[in-house]
Design a protein around this motif. Structure first.
Motif, PDB file in Angstrom:
ATOM      1  N   ASN A  25     -22.181  47.491  73.608  1.00  0.00           N
ATOM      2  CA  ASN A  25     -21.627  47.388  72.448  1.00  0.00           C
ATOM      3  C   ASN A  25     -22.068  47.004  71.387  1.00  0.00           C
ATOM      4  N   SER A  66     -16.060  51.550  62.316  1.00  0.00           N
ATOM      5  CA  SER A  66     -16.190  52.732  61.652  1.00  0.00           C
ATOM      6  C   SER A  66     -15.058  52.829  61.404  1.00  0.00           C
ATOM      7  N   LYS A  67     -14.945  53.457  59.796  1.00  0.00           N
ATOM      8  CA  LYS A  67     -13.573  52.587  58.819  1.00  0.00           C
ATOM      9  C   LYS A  67     -12.574  55.042  59.762  1.00  0.00           C
ATOM     10  N   ARG A  68     -13.879  55.154  59.732  1.00  0.00           N
ATOM     11  CA  ARG A  68     -12.958  56.762  60.777  1.00  0.00           C
ATOM     12  C   ARG A  68     -12.233  56.550  61.897  1.00  0.00           C
ATOM     13  N   TYR A  69     -13.222  55.740  62.163  1.00  0.00           N
ATOM     14  CA  TYR A  69     -12.743  55.784  64.058  1.00  0.00           C
ATOM     15  C   TYR A  69     -12.274  54.894  64.672  1.00  0.00           C
ATOM     16  N   GLY A  70     -12.671  53.572  63.996  1.00  0.00           N
ATOM     17  CA  GLY A  70     -12.269  52.210  64.279  1.00  0.00           C
ATOM     18  C   GLY A  70     -13.105  51.996  65.430  1.00  0.00           C
ATOM     19  N   THR A  71     -14.325  52.378  66.179  1.00  0.00           N
ATOM     20  CA  THR A  71     -14.832  52.022  67.178  1.00  0.00           C
ATOM     21  C   THR A  71     -15.949  51.090  66.119  1.00  0.00           C
ATOM     22  N   THR A  72     -16.631  50.872  67.697  1.00  0.00           N
ATOM     23  CA  THR A  72     -18.343  50.502  66.771  1.00  0.00           C
ATOM     24  C   THR A  72     -18.963  51.008  67.024  1.00  0.00           C
TER      25      THR A  72
END
Length: 166
Positions: free
Chosen positions: A18, A24-30
């Motif tokens: 990863n 990501s601002k929407r999901y908080g994922t890489t």
């Protein structure tokens, strides 16, 4: 040559990593992944008396092509037993150890004990078929095999490809 390249590339492992540029601002994922290819090959070179220097240079020329494609190659020089094991760094050796008879069992046993993605065996096929079975894909490259040799017996343990004499 094409079949050798296809075999070498089919034994390649990949790992996914990863990337962490900005979450990501929407999901908080890489946001992405990076694919990293890995390939560890054991290349056994038959250095028996029946293999001449012209055949050995053809063997190391093909090993060089695989190495330039990005594989990590460990070369084993063997005749009746393993004579030398070393990592290939793009330069063919000046002289090889061996020049005795031929036995295919020692490199296969070594490959079974260590972790390799595939085993490629450069030989003229002048020995009985191996007794032990490989635990990884095995490719036999026969350089100018003689009619009485064991290419049909070698097919039981792996794929056999004849090399051209030129």
């Amino acid at each position: 040559r094409r079949l050798l390249r296809l075999f070498a590339n089919s034994s390649r492992r990949t790992s996914v990593k990863n990337t962490l540029r900005r979450p990501s601002k929407r999901y908080g994922t890489t946001p992405g992944t990076k694919i990293q290819p890995h390939q560890r090959l054991l290349v056994a070179v038959d250095t028996s008396a029946s293999v001449d220097n012209k055949q050995l240079s053809a063997f190391f020329e093909e090993i060089g092509h695989i190495w330039r494609a990005g594989a990590e190659i460990t070369v084993q020089e063997c005749d009746t037993e393993i004579k030398q094991t070393y990592p290939y760094k793009g330069i063919a050796p000046d002289n090889v150890c061996g020049r005795g008879g031929t036995d295919f069992n020692a490199p296969i046993a070594y490959a079974n004990q260590h972790k390799f993605d595939a085993l490629i065996y450069f030989t003229d096929g002048g020995a009985p078929a191996p007794e032990s079975a490989p635990r990884m894909p095995l490719l036999w490259l026969l350089h100018s095999p003689e009619p009485g040799h064991t290419s049909n017996d070698l097919r039981r343990s792996g794929r056999v490809i004849p090399m051209s004499a030129s």
